[in-house]
Enzyme design. Sequence first.
Site, PDB file in Angstrom:
ATOM      1  N   TRP A  68       1.170  -0.952   0.138  1.00 46.98           N
ATOM      2  CA  TRP A  68      -0.214   0.220   0.317  1.00 46.98           C
ATOM      3  C   TRP A  68       1.109   1.123   0.189  1.00 46.98           C
ATOM      4  CZ3 TRP A  68      -1.638   2.878   4.776  1.00 46.98           C
ATOM      5  CH2 TRP A  68      -3.156   3.757   4.640  1.00 46.98           C
ATOM      6  N   ASP A  79      -0.684  -4.523   9.780  1.00 48.13           N
ATOM      7  CA  ASP A  79      -0.965  -4.064   9.105  1.00 48.13           C
ATOM      8  C   ASP A  79      -3.173  -4.534   8.324  1.00 48.13           C
ATOM      9  OD1 ASP A  79      -2.901  -1.808   8.005  1.00 48.13           O
ATOM     10  OD2 ASP A  79      -1.453  -1.106   6.799  1.00 48.13           O
ATOM     11  N   LYS A  81     -13.210  -1.307   6.012  1.00 51.01           N
ATOM     12  CA  LYS A  81     -14.015  -2.581   4.971  1.00 51.01           C
ATOM     13  C   LYS A  81     -14.770  -2.773   5.211  1.00 51.01           C
ATOM     14  CE  LYS A  81     -10.443  -0.993   3.913  1.00 51.01           C
ATOM     15  NZ  LYS A  81      -9.057   0.235   3.507  1.00 51.01           N
TER      16      LYS A  81
HETATM   17  N1  PLA Z   1      -3.819  -0.227   5.577  1.00 55.52           N
HETATM   18  C1  PLA Z   1      -4.006  -0.818   3.500  1.00 55.52           C
HETATM   19  C2  PLA Z   1      -3.386  -1.808   3.531  1.00 55.52           C
HETATM   20  C3  PLA Z   1      -4.680  -0.328   3.091  1.00 55.52           C
HETATM   21  O1  PLA Z   1      -5.230  -0.973   1.645  1.00 55.52           O
HETATM   22  C4  PLA Z   1      -5.882   0.726   3.509  1.00 55.52           C
HETATM   23  C5  PLA Z   1      -6.662   1.003   2.646  1.00 55.52           C
HETATM   24  C6  PLA Z   1      -4.970   1.083   4.850  1.00 55.52           C
HETATM   25  C7  PLA Z   1      -4.717   0.697   5.744  1.00 55.52           C
HETATM   26  C8  PLA Z   1      -6.190   1.925   5.177  1.00 55.52           C
HETATM   27  O2  PLA Z   1      -7.249   2.335   5.219  1.00 55.52           O
HETATM   28  P1  PLA Z   1      -7.917   3.200   6.568  1.00 55.52           P
HETATM   29  O3  PLA Z   1      -7.591   4.212   6.697  1.00 55.52           O
HETATM   30  O4  PLA Z   1      -9.734   3.452   5.570  1.00 55.52           O
HETATM   31  O5  PLA Z   1      -8.948   2.784   7.202  1.00 55.52           O
HETATM   32  N2  PLA Z   1      -6.856   1.081   0.802  1.00 55.52           N
HETATM   33  C9  PLA Z   1      -7.680   1.692  -0.149  1.00 55.52           C
HETATM   34  C10 PLA Z   1      -7.705   3.141   0.619  1.00 55.52           C
HETATM   35  C11 PLA Z   1      -8.560   0.636   0.445  1.00 55.52           C
HETATM   36  C12 PLA Z   1      -6.457   3.647   0.078  1.00 55.52           C
HETATM   37  O6  PLA Z   1      -5.611   4.377  -0.009  1.00 55.52           O
HETATM   38  O7  PLA Z   1      -6.839   5.106   1.574  1.00 55.52           O
HETATM   39  C13 PLA Z   1      -6.814   1.142  -1.073  1.00 55.52           C
HETATM   40  O8  PLA Z   1      -7.717   1.931  -2.243  1.00 55.52           O
HETATM   41  O9  PLA Z   1      -5.396   1.177  -1.118  1.00 55.52           O
END
Ligand code: PLA
Length: 452
Positions: free
Chosen positions: A178, A259, A295
Amino acid sequence: MPVSSPPSSQGASSTSDSSAAGSSPISRLNNIASHIAPKMASTTNFPSDVVPQAPEDPLFGLMAAFRADESPDKVDLGIGAYRDDNAKPWILPVVKKADEILRNDPDLNHEYAPIAGIQSFTSKAAELMLGADSPALKEKRSASIQTISGTGAVHLGALFLAKFFKGNRTVYVSNPTWANHHQIFSNVGIPTKQYPYFDKKTKGLDFEGMKNAIKDAPERSIILLHPCAHNPTGVDPTLDQWKELAEVIRSKNHFPFFDSAYQGFASGNLARDAASVRYFVEQGFELLIAQSFAKNFGLYGERAGCFHAVTAPGPDAQTTISRIASQLAILQRSEISNPPLYGARIVSLVLNDAKLFAEWEDNLTTMSGRIMDMRNSLRAKLEELGTPGTWNHITDQIGMFSFTGLTEEQVMRLRKESHIYMTKNGRISMAGLNTKNIDYFAKAVHAVVSSS
Ligand code: PLA
């Protein structure tokens, strides 16, 4: 002096876009201002060599581009947010029920939450993650603190490590991961390094590469792990592989940081999706966990999350965890003072009520089941069309995302020619597919893959 623009819908955009020069009232005012005081030195403390224009966040930029696209055929496979079969956000039925209960509660008010958040929420969040019979819970050697969703939990953990971790102050993250992991850690002064993860050839896990890189990292490094539904690849280690990883991590005295953003989204089974974390805890690791309810509860914008610290078993474990919790409270107080109430209240109601909990599990199966249906359907369609390449990875991968293997050029062509939006690395959010657009998507992929 330049006149500042009103905030645009895309957040931090600037007024210096030359294509708009002279066309907007603001740029005309700026023009006049520069005629009145042409020689005046810049008065800002933040000139461009100090504060350069930063690029827009790719994911939220993609979301804005999708919204602006007027094509009736457009398909959003960008952000990892669940959509129903009509491509609409889905409010979980159990969340609707909990919301109703909340709104009818005559005792509800808007007072501050405690610094560590709502206790009925954090304690159940820990049980959900660690398992109700976790040795860490029985031995009272875990601390849980409510955060601004998963991002806030990763940040709080990173901040805690920046202040107190005396091992190798580098965090090893999967390649890819991420994207925000890199920013969150570097913002607190902890550099990231990568361990191999995705094997481009098999579109599966490069387990040997991952294991060896973790083995080769200097003693006491921080190792960031995705417990399930890896973002962006959808590729997870098996439980046996997790066991091997635990051995390697132990042998180097590394420090694991999980995470967890997709518990319940991978297999649909909450315990199975937490098996990696629970195994590490059973093995007596000291570790950190970031937990998001964005999610699995569909509470994206409500920012419900939790951070857990677990210390290793031992005679001083309870005093250790009490010291850790006290410092987390100080960090929290200075960062956000106390966390937001609504999302955590919803989650707390559901986690503390057996009937609502069962209904939530049912809702989770609806979401993960629909995603699995879309995986099967997409693979079948691409194979039926005879799209060049192999497509078994679509069904082998798990969770919210699939790493398709499409190149950046193909991704851009899909956007331009077919109004299909996905991140440049070829990641698709599976929930963006539905029975109505999957044929259109498969055909579009077939067209670009066949002609490139
Ligand atoms: N950790 C991981 C691995 C994630 O994919 C995401 C969210 C988060 C933490 C953080 O989520 P939150 O703060 O909303 O609880 N990833 C998303 C959204 C869904 C983003 O990038 O913020 C994504 O599309 O990758």
